[in-house]
Design an enzyme around this catalytic site. Structure first.
Site, PDB file in Angstrom:
ATOM      1  N   GLY A  12      10.554   5.018 -28.361  1.00  0.00           N
ATOM      2  CA  GLY A  12       9.525   4.774 -29.369  1.00  0.00           C
ATOM      3  C   GLY A  12       8.649   3.566 -29.136  1.00  0.00           C
ATOM      4  CG  ASN A 107       1.713  14.136 -24.300  1.00  0.00           C
ATOM      5  OD1 ASN A 107       2.636  13.495 -24.811  1.00  0.00           O
ATOM      6  ND2 ASN A 107       1.770  14.581 -23.053  1.00  0.00           N
ATOM      7  CG  HIS A 109       1.901  12.894 -18.559  1.00  0.00           C
ATOM      8  ND1 HIS A 109       3.178  13.389 -18.683  1.00  0.00           N
ATOM      9  CD2 HIS A 109       1.583  12.953 -17.247  1.00  0.00           C
ATOM     10  CE1 HIS A 109       3.620  13.740 -17.480  1.00  0.00           C
ATOM     11  NE2 HIS A 109       2.669  13.491 -16.596  1.00  0.00           N
ATOM     12  CB  SER A 136      -3.537  10.952 -18.705  1.00  0.00           C
ATOM     13  OG  SER A 136      -3.657  10.802 -17.303  1.00  0.00           O
ATOM     14  CB  THR A 141      -3.265  23.133 -24.490  1.00  0.00           C
ATOM     15  OG1 THR A 141      -2.739  22.762 -23.208  1.00  0.00           O
ATOM     16  CG2 THR A 141      -4.659  22.555 -24.662  1.00  0.00           C
ATOM     17  CD  GLU A 143      -1.934  24.251 -18.142  1.00  0.00           C
ATOM     18  OE1 GLU A 143      -1.916  23.812 -16.986  1.00  0.00           O
ATOM     19  OE2 GLU A 143      -2.976  24.573 -18.738  1.00  0.00           O
ATOM     20  CG  ASP A 145       2.645  16.659 -19.416  1.00  0.00           C
ATOM     21  OD1 ASP A 145       2.673  16.268 -20.588  1.00  0.00           O
ATOM     22  OD2 ASP A 145       3.645  16.630 -18.672  1.00  0.00           O
TER      23      ASP A 145
HETATM   24  C1  GRF Z   1       6.351   7.084 -21.995  1.00  0.00           C
HETATM   25  O1  GRF Z   1       6.349   6.732 -20.662  1.00  0.00           O
HETATM   26  C2  GRF Z   1       5.407   8.229 -22.232  1.00  0.00           C
HETATM   27  O2  GRF Z   1       4.268   8.179 -21.447  1.00  0.00           O
HETATM   28  C3  GRF Z   1       6.259   9.407 -21.817  1.00  0.00           C
HETATM   29  O3  GRF Z   1       7.537   9.106 -22.296  1.00  0.00           O
HETATM   30  C4  GRF Z   1       7.678   7.695 -22.392  1.00  0.00           C
HETATM   31  C5  GRF Z   1       8.040   7.396 -23.808  1.00  0.00           C
HETATM   32  O4  GRF Z   1       8.284   6.048 -24.039  1.00  0.00           O
HETATM   33  N1  GRF Z   1       5.682  10.648 -22.274  1.00  0.00           N
HETATM   34  P1  GRF Z   1       8.475   5.512 -25.514  1.00  0.00           P
HETATM   35  O5  GRF Z   1       9.513   6.396 -26.212  1.00  0.00           O
HETATM   36  O6  GRF Z   1       7.151   5.566 -26.218  1.00  0.00           O
HETATM   37  O7  GRF Z   1       8.973   4.108 -25.358  1.00  0.00           O
END
Ligand code: GRF
Length: 219
Positions: A12, A107, A109, A136, A141, A143, A145
């Protein structure tokens, strides 16, 4: 006020970044709820401690993936979100469910999409011999990421980087990127139009880039 619901499966820290920015008065949003698919996600405690609604829905209590997704998004809808943020939420959503939230779910990523969708992005960037890695924010969607990318931040790879050092250095940049992208969405400067992402009313042909100071158009 612009209502935001966050979905998180783990630690989180991205949720915490949104929360700090909101508390500082730097982000014109109201965080309404944190929803998780993991009953023990530390993100839930961060929300509870901040007085934000926190709800865990274990997928095993639902007969199939689509029923879980329907339940999750109907709980999210109770908070009237203008935006749903996937912040470390490790699931792909049923097309019929996510289709109803087109342009209203994003999201974060940890890669420069379209490179490395899915897991182990840091190791994959190192294995490929990349000199630059990054993160990013994209519209969600069905799909994995794969939705339209809104904004990215880059991170140079050092010769002695491991997946762990790269992940650790990228994380603080992810936080800044997510806060900046959510701010643009809350201000209505970024929307998902019929033909793709629009920024200040114009088609965004390449993702916005966040450098150390500000979010900007590449070029
Ligand atoms: C982050 O690296 C995010 O980009 C990826 O999962 C990780 C989550 O980290 N999708 P956190 O739970 O927000 O600390």
């Amino acid at each position: 006020m612009f209502n935001v619901v966050v979905l998180a499966s783990g630690r989180g820290s991205n949720f915490a970044a949104l929360l700090s920015a909101q508390t500082r008065g730097d982000l014109p949003i109201r965080l309404r709820a944190l929803l998780s698919d993991k009953t023990r996600a530390p993100a839930l405690d961060l929300a509870r401690n901040a007085g934000i609604a926190a709800l865990a829905l274990p997928p095993r209590e639902y007969p199939d993936r689509a029923s879980f997704d329907r339940a999750l998004f109907s709980h999210a809808a109770e908070f009237s979100p203008d935006l749903i943020v996937f912040a470390g939420f490790m699931r792909v959503i049923d097309p019929a469910v996510i289709g109803q939230w087109r342009g209203k779910a994003v999201n974060i990523h940890p890669s420069l999409l379209p490179k490395y969708p899915g897991l182990n992005t840091h190791a994959r960037a190192l294995q490929a011999g990349d000199s630059v890695h990054g993160a990013s924010v994209h519209f969600v969607t069905a799909e994995l990421d794969g939705g339209p990318v809104i904004a990215q931040i880059e991170l140079p790879i050092q010769p002695d980087d491991s997946p762990d050092t790269l992940a650790a250095r990228l994380l603080s940049r992810e936080h800044r990127l997510l806060v900046a992208a959510v701010a643009l969405l809350a201000q209505g400067r970024i929307v998902l139009g019929v033909d793709g992402v629009e920024f200040d009313g114009c088609a965004l042909r390449v993702p916005l880039r966040l450098d150390d100071k500000a979010i900007m158009l590449p070029g």
